[in-house]
Scaffold this motif. Structure first.
Motif, PDB file in Angstrom:
ATOM      1  N   ALA A  55       0.863  -1.175   0.000  1.00 10.22           N
ATOM      2  CA  ALA A  55       0.000   0.000   0.000  1.00 10.22           C
ATOM      3  C   ALA A  55       0.901   1.227   0.000  1.00 10.22           C
ATOM      4  O   ALA A  55       1.810   1.342   0.831  1.00 10.22           O
ATOM      5  CB  ALA A  55      -0.902  -0.001   1.228  1.00 10.22           C
ATOM      6  N   ALA A  56       0.687   2.136  -0.936  1.00  9.83           N
ATOM      7  CA  ALA A  56       1.563   3.305  -1.070  1.00  9.83           C
ATOM      8  C   ALA A  56       1.616   4.124   0.220  1.00  9.83           C
ATOM      9  O   ALA A  56       2.647   4.713   0.546  1.00  9.83           O
ATOM     10  CB  ALA A  56       1.079   4.174  -2.232  1.00  9.83           C
ATOM     11  N   LYS A  57       0.521   4.138   0.971  1.00 16.20           N
ATOM     12  CA  LYS A  57       0.482   4.933   2.195  1.00 16.20           C
ATOM     13  C   LYS A  57       1.474   4.435   3.242  1.00 16.20           C
ATOM     14  O   LYS A  57       1.792   5.159   4.206  1.00 16.20           O
ATOM     15  CB  LYS A  57      -0.928   4.922   2.786  1.00 16.20           C
ATOM     16  N   ASN A  58       1.990   3.205   3.071  1.00 18.22           N
ATOM     17  CA  ASN A  58       2.930   2.647   4.041  1.00 18.22           C
ATOM     18  C   ASN A  58       4.385   2.956   3.698  1.00 18.22           C
ATOM     19  O   ASN A  58       5.295   2.386   4.307  1.00 18.22           O
ATOM     20  CB  ASN A  58       2.744   1.130   4.132  1.00 18.22           C
ATOM     21  N   TRP A  59       4.603   3.863   2.724  1.00 21.05           N
ATOM     22  CA  TRP A  59       5.965   4.248   2.348  1.00 21.05           C
ATOM     23  C   TRP A  59       6.164   5.725   2.597  1.00 21.05           C
ATOM     24  O   TRP A  59       5.298   6.550   2.274  1.00 21.05           O
ATOM     25  CB  TRP A  59       6.223   3.928   0.869  1.00 21.05           C
ATOM     26  N   ASN A  60       7.308   6.065   3.186  1.00 25.34           N
ATOM     27  CA  ASN A  60       7.640   7.456   3.481  1.00 25.34           C
ATOM     28  C   ASN A  60       9.056   7.770   3.018  1.00 25.34           C
ATOM     29  O   ASN A  60       9.982   6.987   3.254  1.00 25.34           O
ATOM     30  CB  ASN A  60       7.545   7.736   4.992  1.00 25.34           C
ATOM     31  N   LEU A  61       9.195   8.921   2.370  1.00 27.74           N
ATOM     32  CA  LEU A  61      10.504   9.438   1.980  1.00 27.74           C
ATOM     33  C   LEU A  61      10.746  10.719   2.781  1.00 27.74           C
ATOM     34  O   LEU A  61       9.908  11.629   2.761  1.00 27.74           O
ATOM     35  CB  LEU A  61      10.532   9.712   0.477  1.00 27.74           C
ATOM     36  N   GLN A  62      11.869  10.780   3.488  1.00 27.79           N
ATOM     37  CA  GLN A  62      12.149  11.926   4.361  1.00 27.79           C
ATOM     38  C   GLN A  62      13.446  12.608   3.962  1.00 27.79           C
ATOM     39  O   GLN A  62      14.454  11.953   3.672  1.00 27.79           O
ATOM     40  CB  GLN A  62      12.227  11.470   5.825  1.00 27.79           C
ATOM     41  N   LEU A  63      13.420  13.945   3.946  1.00 33.66           N
ATOM     42  CA  LEU A  63      14.603  14.743   3.644  1.00 33.66           C
ATOM     43  C   LEU A  63      15.403  14.996   4.916  1.00 33.66           C
ATOM     44  O   LEU A  63      14.894  14.826   6.032  1.00 33.66           O
ATOM     45  CB  LEU A  63      14.192  16.060   3.005  1.00 33.66           C
ATOM     46  N   PRO A  64      16.673  15.430   4.785  1.00 31.13           N
ATOM     47  CA  PRO A  64      17.494  15.676   5.971  1.00 31.13           C
ATOM     48  C   PRO A  64      16.895  16.700   6.933  1.00 31.13           C
ATOM     49  O   PRO A  64      17.136  16.633   8.140  1.00 31.13           O
ATOM     50  CB  PRO A  64      18.817  16.184   5.375  1.00 31.13           C
ATOM     51  N   ASP A  65      16.079  17.650   6.414  1.00 32.51           N
ATOM     52  CA  ASP A  65      15.475  18.656   7.291  1.00 32.51           C
ATOM     53  C   ASP A  65      14.177  18.165   7.941  1.00 32.51           C
ATOM     54  O   ASP A  65      13.492  18.924   8.623  1.00 32.51           O
ATOM     55  CB  ASP A  65      15.217  19.948   6.526  1.00 32.51           C
ATOM     56  N   GLY A  66      13.832  16.905   7.724  1.00 35.38           N
ATOM     57  CA  GLY A  66      12.643  16.340   8.341  1.00 35.38           C
ATOM     58  C   GLY A  66      11.400  16.377   7.482  1.00 35.38           C
ATOM     59  O   GLY A  66      10.366  15.807   7.862  1.00 35.38           O
ATOM     60  N   LEU A  67      11.456  17.051   6.318  1.00 37.38           N
ATOM     61  CA  LEU A  67      10.292  17.141   5.449  1.00 37.38           C
ATOM     62  C   LEU A  67       9.953  15.766   4.872  1.00 37.38           C
ATOM     63  O   LEU A  67      10.824  15.057   4.357  1.00 37.38           O
ATOM     64  CB  LEU A  67      10.566  18.128   4.310  1.00 37.38           C
ATOM     65  N   LEU A  68       8.686  15.369   4.965  1.00 34.94           N
ATOM     66  CA  LEU A  68       8.217  14.093   4.417  1.00 34.94           C
ATOM     67  C   LEU A  68       7.620  14.300   3.037  1.00 34.94           C
ATOM     68  O   LEU A  68       6.784  15.190   2.841  1.00 34.94           O
ATOM     69  CB  LEU A  68       7.174  13.471   5.343  1.00 34.94           C
ATOM     70  N   LEU A  69       8.055  13.495   2.090  1.00 34.75           N
ATOM     71  CA  LEU A  69       7.487  13.530   0.745  1.00 34.75           C
ATOM     72  C   LEU A  69       6.584  12.310   0.582  1.00 34.75           C
ATOM     73  O   LEU A  69       7.058  11.163   0.650  1.00 34.75           O
ATOM     74  CB  LEU A  69       8.586  13.524  -0.317  1.00 34.75           C
ATOM     75  N   PRO A  70       5.285  12.509   0.369  1.00 29.21           N
ATOM     76  CA  PRO A  70       4.365  11.370   0.262  1.00 29.21           C
ATOM     77  C   PRO A  70       4.473  10.701  -1.100  1.00 29.21           C
ATOM     78  O   PRO A  70       4.972  11.282  -2.073  1.00 29.21           O
ATOM     79  CB  PRO A  70       2.996  12.019   0.441  1.00 29.21           C
ATOM     80  N   PRO A  71       3.984   9.451  -1.214  1.00 33.12           N
ATOM     81  CA  PRO A  71       3.901   8.806  -2.532  1.00 33.12           C
ATOM     82  C   PRO A  71       2.972   9.600  -3.443  1.00 33.12           C
ATOM     83  O   PRO A  71       2.075  10.310  -2.988  1.00 33.12           O
ATOM     84  CB  PRO A  71       3.315   7.422  -2.213  1.00 33.12           C
TER      85      PRO A  71
END
Length: 433
Positions: free
Chosen positions: A234-250
């Motif tokens: 499920a795409a909602k179960n994947w998270n991409l995070q930047l070094p500053d803490g910002l989360l980029l959703p699928p």
């Protein structure tokens, strides 16, 4: 005589779940004469004394999943009490096998040892086979300092490859992990992690500004003892995070996606797209969950005396294979063009089984000489008509050097479907802009 009038009644009975035949990783193989032990225990299940019956059931449980191929089909057991006990035992042992299959095989091995001895030791402990035939003797004799303490199989393999500059490959029809010299110009993997019996590599990360997305590519491989059918997440179960803490959703957080192998179930490659940000990205962290549907428990079912032409059935646990027809024609060149028709029937049926039925078409099939040399069938197998629940296939073997009487026909059938959930985490992955 039709195909099905020559099959014993028990071949066509759908009655139990798929079984397994391998001793699971982490569970040592029994040292007793297993067939004889199982036969005696089943006889004791019909004893007059309750204590004898209970002791027999406990013996079978203690022997573990390795006894499953030796348990007779329920319809061949006349005593209702024994039949019920064997059904209950089969369910318990299959559940145990499924749990063990979901864990990584572990290796405990220490010392400064030649590679060939290390590989033999890993195989003995994990039942994962290696093919090192492409390596020169100098590498196989090279000593490697190792200290494997319950080390996951893939982690141990990657360590050896790094130390000796090797690479590994696992493709269609391969039952063993092939080791090869490393390629100098091969694109390196960005990062690797391990989740249960799976090796997950990040192969690429690209910030695709023209599409407003960040694409992450993966290569996914199970241990040689299992075959991966499908990866779902499920795409909602994947998270991409930047070094500053910002989360980029699928890109599509509500999506539920499936990926199948392109080569018969040995390796799966796929990518996931995330929403891009306005600023350049140099590193990311990544978390995800997925489920892998696998088949495990390879059972080799052998047929001799091929010159008799077929009509022979073999049963192992919950699987039956029928050698329907075996024919060969001598060519003007003095070789033989052979054709073998074989049908496979699994006791388990229903929606869960049918949804993954295509894996049957990738079961490994070959001829074997008296010296152990394998001859793969040529081209594509052909599916023949069957309306009985069996999968009847035609396998061509052209240009054989000898008549069929000098070969054995081997059908390798995985015997258990297992769904394995897994979680991965990657940190500080470099991004290509």
């Amino acid at each position: 005589m039709s195909l099905w009038t020559r099959i014993p009644v028990w071949v066509l009975c759908g009655c139990v779940c798929l079984t397994v035949i391998r001793t699971a990783a982490g569970e040592p193989p029994p040292t007793v004469d297993l067939a004889a032990e199982v036969k005696q225990a089943i006889a004791d299940l019909d004893a007059n004394r309750l204590s004898v019956r209970r002791a027999a059931e406990e013996r079978l449980l203690k022997l573990g999943p390795a006894v499953l191929p030796h348990l007779p089909p329920p319809d061949l057991i006349r005593q209702p009490g024994v039949r019920q006990v064997l059904k209950r035992l089969r369910i318990q042992l299959e559940k145990r096998q499924a749990r063990l299959s979901a864990t990584a095989s572990q290796v405990t091995l220490q010392g400064n040892l030649p590679l060939k001895e290390i590989l033999r030791g890993i195989t003995d402990q994990t039942e994962n086979q290696f093919d090192a035939s492409a390596l020169p003797a100098s590498i196989l004799e090279s000593n490697v300092e190792i200290d494997f303490q319950k080390t996951p199989f893939w982690k141990a393999v990657d360590h050896l490859c790094k130390e000796l500059r090797l690479r590994h490959r696992l493709e269609e029809k391969m039952e063993a992990l092939q080791l090869l010299p490393a390629e100098e110009d091969a694109a390196p993997e960005i990062a690797v992690t391990y989740a249960g019996p799976f090796r997950v590599a990040v192969t690429s990360i690209k910030q695709r500004r023209e599409y407003d997305q960040v694409r992450v590519g993966f290569a996914f491989t199970g241990e040689p003892r299992i075959r991966s059918l499908i990866v779902t997440y499920a795409a909602k179960n994947w998270n991409l995070q930047l070094p500053d803490g910002l989360l980029l959703p699928p890109e599509n957080p509500g999506a539920f996606l499936e990926f199948n192998p392109a080569d018969g179930g040995r390796k799966i490659q796929f990518s996931i797209d995330f929403v891009d940000t306005d600023k350049p990205i140099d590193k990311i962290s990544l978390d995800g969950k997925f489920t892998v549907t696998t088949v495990v428990g390879n059972q080799r079912i052998r047929f001799r005396d091929l010159e008799r032409g077929g009509g022979v059935a073999r049963r192992r646990g919950g699987i039956s294979v029928l050698l329907h027809k075996a024919t060969a024609t001598k060519t003007p060149a003095g070789t033989y063009d052979a054709r073998i028709d074989a049908a496979v029937v699994y006791d388990a049926q229903g929606p869960a089984f049918e949804s993954h039925r295509t894996w049957i078409y990738h079961n490994h099939v070959y001829l074997e000489t008296a010296e152990g040399k394998r001859i793969e069938f040529a081209g594509n197998q052909r599916t023949l008509n069957s309306d009985t629940g069996a999968v009847l296939m035609e396998y061509p073997f052209p240009n054989l050097k000898h008549p069929l009487s000098e070969y054995e026909f081997v059908y390798v059938a995985p015997t258990l479907i297992v769904e394995i959930p897994a979680t991965i985490h990657f940190a500080d992955l470099p991004v290509k802009n």
